[in-house]
Design a protein around this motif. Sequence first.
Motif, PDB file in Angstrom:
ATOM      1  N   UNK A  38      -0.026  -5.147  -9.189  1.00 22.06           N
ATOM      2  CA  UNK A  38      -1.415  -5.421  -8.871  1.00 22.06           C
ATOM      3  C   UNK A  38      -2.231  -4.146  -8.752  1.00 22.06           C
ATOM      4  N   UNK A  39      -1.655  -3.149  -8.122  1.00 25.68           N
ATOM      5  CA  UNK A  39      -2.348  -1.861  -7.991  1.00 25.68           C
ATOM      6  C   UNK A  39      -2.525  -1.222  -9.368  1.00 25.68           C
ATOM      7  N   UNK A  40      -1.482  -1.274 -10.189  1.00 21.95           N
ATOM      8  CA  UNK A  40      -1.598  -0.728 -11.548  1.00 21.95           C
ATOM      9  C   UNK A  40      -2.673  -1.447 -12.350  1.00 21.95           C
ATOM     10  N   UNK A  41      -2.691  -2.784 -12.257  1.00 16.76           N
ATOM     11  CA  UNK A  41      -3.691  -3.557 -12.993  1.00 16.76           C
ATOM     12  C   UNK A  41      -5.099  -3.196 -12.522  1.00 16.76           C
ATOM     13  N   UNK A  42      -5.265  -3.044 -11.228  1.00  8.92           N
ATOM     14  CA  UNK A  42      -6.567  -2.656 -10.685  1.00  8.92           C
ATOM     15  C   UNK A  42      -6.966  -1.279 -11.209  1.00  8.92           C
ATOM     16  N   UNK A  43      -6.038  -0.310 -11.150  1.00  3.20           N
ATOM     17  CA  UNK A  43      -6.350   1.054 -11.571  1.00  3.20           C
ATOM     18  C   UNK A  43      -6.691   1.143 -13.057  1.00  3.20           C
ATOM     19  N   UNK A  44      -5.940   0.446 -13.892  1.00  2.00           N
ATOM     20  CA  UNK A  44      -6.213   0.508 -15.330  1.00  2.00           C
ATOM     21  C   UNK A  44      -7.505  -0.246 -15.663  1.00  2.00           C
ATOM     22  N   UNK A  45      -7.773  -1.339 -14.970  1.00  2.00           N
ATOM     23  CA  UNK A  45      -9.018  -2.077 -15.193  1.00  2.00           C
ATOM     24  C   UNK A  45     -10.223  -1.233 -14.785  1.00  2.00           C
ATOM     25  N   UNK A  46     -10.059  -0.487 -13.727  1.00  2.00           N
ATOM     26  CA  UNK A  46     -11.139   0.401 -13.286  1.00  2.00           C
ATOM     27  C   UNK A  46     -11.473   1.413 -14.373  1.00  2.00           C
ATOM     28  N   UNK A  47     -10.434   1.983 -14.990  1.00  2.00           N
ATOM     29  CA  UNK A  47     -10.655   2.981 -16.044  1.00  2.00           C
ATOM     30  C   UNK A  47     -11.179   2.373 -17.335  1.00  2.00           C
ATOM     31  N   UNK A  48     -10.603   1.243 -17.729  1.00  2.00           N
ATOM     32  CA  UNK A  48     -10.916   0.672 -19.038  1.00  2.00           C
ATOM     33  C   UNK A  48     -12.181  -0.185 -19.044  1.00  2.00           C
ATOM     34  N   UNK A  49     -12.564  -0.732 -17.893  1.00  2.00           N
ATOM     35  CA  UNK A  49     -13.691  -1.674 -17.868  1.00  2.00           C
ATOM     36  C   UNK A  49     -14.778  -1.254 -16.897  1.00  2.00           C
ATOM     37  N   UNK A  50     -14.457  -1.236 -15.620  1.00  2.00           N
ATOM     38  CA  UNK A  50     -15.489  -1.107 -14.595  1.00  2.00           C
ATOM     39  C   UNK A  50     -16.207   0.237 -14.646  1.00  2.00           C
ATOM     40  N   UNK A  51     -15.464   1.327 -14.774  1.00  2.00           N
ATOM     41  CA  UNK A  51     -16.102   2.648 -14.833  1.00  2.00           C
ATOM     42  C   UNK A  51     -16.950   2.803 -16.082  1.00  2.00           C
ATOM     43  N   UNK A  52     -16.442   2.297 -17.198  1.00  2.00           N
ATOM     44  CA  UNK A  52     -17.207   2.390 -18.450  1.00  2.00           C
ATOM     45  C   UNK A  52     -18.548   1.687 -18.324  1.00  2.00           C
ATOM     46  N   UNK A  53     -18.538   0.546 -17.687  1.00  2.00           N
ATOM     47  CA  UNK A  53     -19.776  -0.223 -17.548  1.00  2.00           C
ATOM     48  C   UNK A  53     -20.751   0.445 -16.581  1.00  2.00           C
ATOM     49  N   UNK A  54     -20.236   1.240 -15.675  1.00  2.00           N
ATOM     50  CA  UNK A  54     -21.104   1.918 -14.719  1.00  2.00           C
ATOM     51  C   UNK A  54     -21.584   3.275 -15.214  1.00  2.00           C
ATOM     52  N   UNK A  55     -20.797   3.907 -16.091  1.00  2.00           N
ATOM     53  CA  UNK A  55     -21.082   5.289 -16.488  1.00  2.00           C
ATOM     54  C   UNK A  55     -21.748   5.430 -17.858  1.00  2.00           C
ATOM     55  N   UNK A  56     -21.636   4.446 -18.716  1.00  3.30           N
ATOM     56  CA  UNK A  56     -22.123   4.587 -20.089  1.00  3.30           C
ATOM     57  C   UNK A  56     -23.400   3.779 -20.296  1.00  3.30           C
ATOM     58  N   UNK A  57     -24.504   4.361 -19.899  1.00  2.00           N
ATOM     59  CA  UNK A  57     -25.802   3.692 -19.994  1.00  2.00           C
ATOM     60  C   UNK A  57     -26.143   3.342 -21.441  1.00  2.00           C
ATOM     61  N   UNK A  58     -25.823   4.240 -22.363  1.00  2.00           N
ATOM     62  CA  UNK A  58     -26.144   3.981 -23.768  1.00  2.00           C
ATOM     63  C   UNK A  58     -25.367   2.784 -24.306  1.00  2.00           C
ATOM     64  N   UNK A  59     -24.126   2.637 -23.882  1.00  2.00           N
ATOM     65  CA  UNK A  59     -23.322   1.490 -24.323  1.00  2.00           C
ATOM     66  C   UNK A  59     -23.922   0.185 -23.814  1.00  2.00           C
ATOM     67  N   UNK A  60     -24.457   0.195 -22.604  1.00  2.00           N
ATOM     68  CA  UNK A  60     -25.093  -1.007 -22.045  1.00  2.00           C
ATOM     69  C   UNK A  60     -26.355  -1.341 -22.832  1.00  2.00           C
ATOM     70  N   UNK A  61     -27.147  -0.327 -23.140  1.00  2.00           N
ATOM     71  CA  UNK A  61     -28.368  -0.530 -23.930  1.00  2.00           C
ATOM     72  C   UNK A  61     -28.012  -1.064 -25.313  1.00  2.00           C
ATOM     73  N   UNK A  62     -27.018  -0.473 -25.935  1.00  2.00           N
ATOM     74  CA  UNK A  62     -26.588  -0.929 -27.267  1.00  2.00           C
ATOM     75  C   UNK A  62     -26.096  -2.376 -27.215  1.00  2.00           C
ATOM     76  N   UNK A  63     -25.314  -2.712 -26.179  1.00  2.00           N
ATOM     77  CA  UNK A  63     -24.810  -4.076 -26.032  1.00  2.00           C
ATOM     78  C   UNK A  63     -25.983  -5.045 -25.854  1.00  2.00           C
ATOM     79  N   UNK A  64     -26.926  -4.672 -25.021  1.00  2.00           N
ATOM     80  CA  UNK A  64     -28.115  -5.515 -24.806  1.00  2.00           C
ATOM     81  C   UNK A  64     -28.879  -5.708 -26.110  1.00  2.00           C
ATOM     82  N   UNK A  65     -29.121  -4.622 -26.828  1.00  2.00           N
ATOM     83  CA  UNK A  65     -29.873  -4.709 -28.086  1.00  2.00           C
ATOM     84  C   UNK A  65     -29.154  -5.586 -29.113  1.00  2.00           C
TER      85      UNK A  65
END
Length: 160
Positions: free
Chosen positions: A81-108
């Motif tokens: 569970x801890x591993x799944x949380x840690x890898x999800x944080x790196x692969x999903x949650x952090x990316x969505x919080x840190x990559x503003x351009x990716x969010x704009x591109x996804x929205x567009x």
Amino acid sequence: MWAYKKSHNGNMSTAYDTLQTYLNLYINFKLKVLDARDMGLDKSASYQEEIKTYEDVLAAHKKVGVNNKDRDFLLNEYREGVLMFNVSEQKIWSKAQEDEQAIIDFYNKNQKDYGKPLSEVRGEVIADYQQNLEENWLKSLKQKYQVRINENELKKLARL
């Protein structure tokens, strides 16, 4: 089956579709754990320290009636569970919080689905972007790791 029974209050009798849905969720979980191990997240000092702390707490608060097999399953479930949380944080949650351009591109790219300016639907866009990241990640994991389900055995389990 241990994980299924534990999360369903020991209930063994279930419909095939329900068991199949649970199995798919469990497979996705296990694939993420494999990816975390491939990335070496289980070797990090912070992970090792967290697991050691949990093991110490579990040992200090031994539950009456918990046998070694159940304890081992519980420890493994926590580790994964801890591993799944840690890898999800790196692969999903952090990316969505840190990559503003990716969010704009996804929205567009998906603007027709929202019908409002990004500033008004930002939370929904981020949630959808995270879902998209997870779906793509799982798709790549399923290509990397071959998973086969023995449908006959699954049907037998559903009849219990």
